[in-house]
Every structure is written in structure tokens, then in C-alpha cells.
Design a protein around this motif. Structure first.
Motif, PDB file in Angstrom:
ATOM      1  N   ARG A 149     -14.306  95.203  47.049  1.00  9.39           N
ATOM      2  CA  ARG A 149     -14.723  96.486  46.455  1.00  9.39           C
ATOM      3  C   ARG A 149     -15.581  97.273  47.427  1.00  9.39           C
ATOM      4  N   ASP A 150     -16.468  96.587  48.135  1.00 10.72           N
ATOM      5  CA  ASP A 150     -17.302  97.278  49.119  1.00 10.72           C
ATOM      6  C   ASP A 150     -16.446  97.882  50.238  1.00 10.72           C
TER       7      ASP A 150
ATOM      8  N   THR B 256     -21.830  95.296  58.374  1.00  9.90           N
ATOM      9  CA  THR B 256     -22.123  95.754  59.727  1.00  9.90           C
ATOM     10  C   THR B 256     -22.977  94.717  60.458  1.00  9.90           C
ATOM     11  N   ALA B 257     -23.044  94.878  61.772  1.00  9.47           N
ATOM     12  CA  ALA B 257     -23.900  93.987  62.565  1.00  9.47           C
ATOM     13  C   ALA B 257     -25.342  94.087  62.091  1.00  9.47           C
ATOM     14  N   GLU B 258     -25.772  95.299  61.769  1.00  9.52           N
ATOM     15  CA  GLU B 258     -27.152  95.496  61.315  1.00  9.52           C
ATOM     16  C   GLU B 258     -27.399  94.753  60.006  1.00  9.52           C
ATOM     17  N   THR B 259     -26.423  94.800  59.096  1.00  9.87           N
ATOM     18  CA  THR B 259     -26.571  94.102  57.823  1.00  9.87           C
ATOM     19  C   THR B 259     -26.745  92.610  58.041  1.00  9.87           C
ATOM     20  N   ILE B 260     -25.913  92.041  58.894  1.00 12.29           N
ATOM     21  CA  ILE B 260     -25.964  90.600  59.149  1.00 12.29           C
ATOM     22  C   ILE B 260     -27.272  90.219  59.831  1.00 12.29           C
ATOM     23  N   LEU B 261     -27.693  90.962  60.836  1.00 13.89           N
ATOM     24  CA  LEU B 261     -28.896  90.619  61.572  1.00 13.89           C
ATOM     25  C   LEU B 261     -30.158  90.825  60.743  1.00 13.89           C
ATOM     26  N   ASN B 262     -30.143  91.817  59.854  1.00 14.52           N
ATOM     27  CA  ASN B 262     -31.299  92.047  58.990  1.00 14.52           C
ATOM     28  C   ASN B 262     -31.433  90.986  57.914  1.00 14.52           C
ATOM     29  N   ASN B 263     -30.329  90.300  57.616  1.00 17.26           N
ATOM     30  CA  ASN B 263     -30.355  89.201  56.658  1.00 17.26           C
ATOM     31  C   ASN B 263     -30.827  87.956  57.396  1.00 17.26           C
TER      32      ASN B 263
ATOM     33  N   ARG C  54      -8.737  85.116  55.566  1.00 17.05           N
ATOM     34  CA  ARG C  54      -9.038  86.290  54.742  1.00 17.05           C
ATOM     35  C   ARG C  54      -9.438  87.489  55.586  1.00 17.05           C
ATOM     36  N   GLY C  55      -9.275  87.375  56.904  1.00 21.48           N
ATOM     37  CA  GLY C  55      -9.586  88.510  57.779  1.00 21.48           C
ATOM     38  C   GLY C  55     -11.056  88.710  58.042  1.00 21.48           C
ATOM     39  N   VAL C  56     -11.886  87.683  57.744  1.00 25.12           N
ATOM     40  CA  VAL C  56     -13.322  87.797  57.984  1.00 25.12           C
ATOM     41  C   VAL C  56     -13.748  86.676  58.932  1.00 25.12           C
ATOM     42  N   VAL C  57     -15.044  86.590  59.209  1.00 18.04           N
ATOM     43  CA  VAL C  57     -15.563  85.644  60.200  1.00 18.04           C
ATOM     44  C   VAL C  57     -16.782  84.925  59.620  1.00 18.04           C
TER      45      VAL C  57
END
Length: 282
Positions: A81-82, A90-97, A150-153
Motif C-alpha cells: 500500500r505504501d 528510502t535509505a534515510e528511513t532505514i538509517l533513521n531506524n 518479493r523484490g525487496v532486500v
């Protein structure tokens, strides 16, 4: 629950229990969805684990799941859905988590983590287990990192941890093929499961391991765990140089528990440990 413990309020998607003194148990509680993580669950886990880190009377945490799965990873329907709304990760989302998947997969806690894998662990569920210090698995559990299908990493900490533990070729087998492995293979070939037991023995075995940990000095345990984490980042000599100066080691050196442990040995009795960091004022 001890009357002195006041964990933060959480939703029904996480169960918070204290099965014995000094032990926190967190149960992922979306059994109909195989405990796939929602934003609410992530926020619940973040708040409880941040509280756990600062609660001196809690020395160990056990993670497990309700129903027939440990954790199926991220909620892919919500992720889809997102994407359709034009809100990709995004890279920022992953690194901020900073603590990774479920606020666990990259968390560098000074306290021991035990995974009680009661059923299948896929995607982030396997990443979560890989960041635990001890892993108990049901003999019918499977572990998988199927993100490429699923096309993700698997970018929340699973890749580097699995590569360090299993080595390049075995890590590639799980990550590039995306196929699940059995609990026995996770223990005997890949090396990230400590114990494989019948389903009914998963939680009792995890609790037994927690009991063995809390029988030891919490100051020594926490300094030792930080030393293990430092060894991922430094060579031997640098690990020692950094390790001797971290707060957990300084606290161990000047705290009451080192005195109690040595005194108990001399007196041929079992030590009585205090919460880590305890130092009697003279």
C-alpha cells in the motif's frame, strides 16, 4: 509482575510478562497474521525495550510469538500500500531506524537477548533472531530470508550478521536463493541456532538459559556482551583497548558484585548478586 516495575503501556499486539525475577518476556501477538510486524507493534517494542535498557532489575529479555509462527517479518500488504501511494522505503528511513527491524535487529544492547522461536521465522523474523545472543528453536520451525522473491532486500541487519556467522557461501544460499532452512540446518550448518527442541520445550528451554545467565554477575554479563559486540568492529588489541574503558566494564570493576563474587568463592557459598552498577557508599 513486581510492584516496582512499571513498563510503558502497549497495545494488545505485544504481550509483556515477567516469568521470573530479572527476566522480561515479550510475545508478538498477531497470531492470525503470523505475527507480521505492524507500525504499532514496532512502536510498542521500541518503547518497552528502551524502558528495559534503563531498568536495572531486568537482566535478560526473551522474545517469542503467539500461535504457530514466531514472526513472518514485515506486513507486506501494508508495504505494498505504501508503494502504491508513492511512499517507498528510502535509505534515510532505514538509517533513521537505528535499532532495525522490530526495534531489535540492529539494537546493540548491553543485556542478553534470547529468541524462543516457537514456529516459522521469515524475513525480519529471521533478522530478529540473528541479533539475539541465544536462539532456541522448535524442531518444526523454519528460518528464511525470502526478500529477493518479493523484490525487496533484507537490509535491517540480516545480511552482515548472517555473513559473519555462516560465512559467504552459506549466507548466499539463504539470501540469494530465498529458500527457507530447517531449525536443524540453522543449528548444524548455518550456526545461528543454539538449541533445537520439541515445540512444548521452546519456552521452558529459553527460561532455563535465562536462569543460567541470571545466576551470573549481571555486571560481568553486561561487560562481556559489550565485548562481544565490540569484537565485530575491531581487531583483538583494539577490542581490548576499547572494552576496558566502556561504562559497563568500569561499573563491573568498581561495583559490589566483583567483591561479592570473589568473597563467595573464598567462603565456598553461592554469591548473592545486586543489580548491575550497585556500589555501596562508604
Amino acid at each position: 509482575m513486581s510492584p516496582t516495575l512499571n513498563p510503558p503501556a502497549v497495545s494488545s499486539e505485544i504481550l509483556v510478562n515477567f516469568p521470573k525475577d530479572h527476566v522480561l518476556q515479550l510475545t508478538l501477538n498477531r497470531p492470525k497474521s503470523l505475527n507480521a510486524l505492524t507500525p504499532q507493534m514496532v512502536e510498542d517494542l521500541r518503547r518497552v525495550l528502551n524502558w528495559f535498557e534503563d531498568e536495572p532489575s531486568l537482566w535478560v529479555v526473551i522474545f517469542t510469538g503467539s500461535g504457530r509462527a514466531f514472526c513472518a517479518g514485515a506486513d507486506l500488504k501494508a508495504w505494498n500500500r505504501d508503494e502504491e501511494r508513492g511512499q517507498p522505503a528510502t535509505a534515510e528511513t532505514i538509517l533513521n531506524n537505528i535499532h532495525g527491524f522490530a526495534s531489535i535487529s540492529r539494537r546493540e544492547s548491553k543485556k542478553p537477548f534470547i529468541a524462543a522461536v516457537n514456529g516459522h521465522a521469515f524475513g525480519g523474523g529471521t533478522e530478529l533472531a540473528l541479533n539475539c545472543d541465544l536462539v532456541v528453536a522448535s524442531k518444526d520451525a523454519n528460518f528464511g530470508l525470502p526478500e529477493v522473491k518479493r523484490g525487496v532486500v533484507a537490509m535491517q541487519g540480516g545480511i552482515p550478521r548472517l555473513a559473519r556467522i555462516a560465512g559467504h557461501q552459506l549466507a548466499s544460499e539463504m539470501l540469494l536463493l530465498g529458500k527457507p532452512v530447517t531449525a536443524d540446518d540453522a543449528r548444524n550448518r548455518f550456526g545461528f541456532v543454539n538449541v533445537v527442541v520439541p515445540p512444548t520445550d521452546v519456552l521452558p528451554t529459553a527460561l532455563d538459559l535465562a536462569s543460567q545467565i541470571i545466576a551470573n554477575s549481571p555486571d560481568s554479563v553486561q561487560s562481556t556482551k559489550k565485548g562481544i559486540l565490540l569484537a565485530y568492529k575491531h581487531n583483538n588489541e583494539e577490542t581490548v583497548r576499547v572494552h576496558v574503558n566502556i561504562p559497563e566494564t568500569v561499573g563491573y570493576m568498581y561495583g559490589d558484585n566483583i567483591k561479592e563474587g570473589l568473597r563467595a568463592f573464598s567462603e565456598k557459598r553461592n554469591p548473592v548478586w545486586q543489580n548491575p552498577g550497585t556500589k555501596t557508599k562508604l
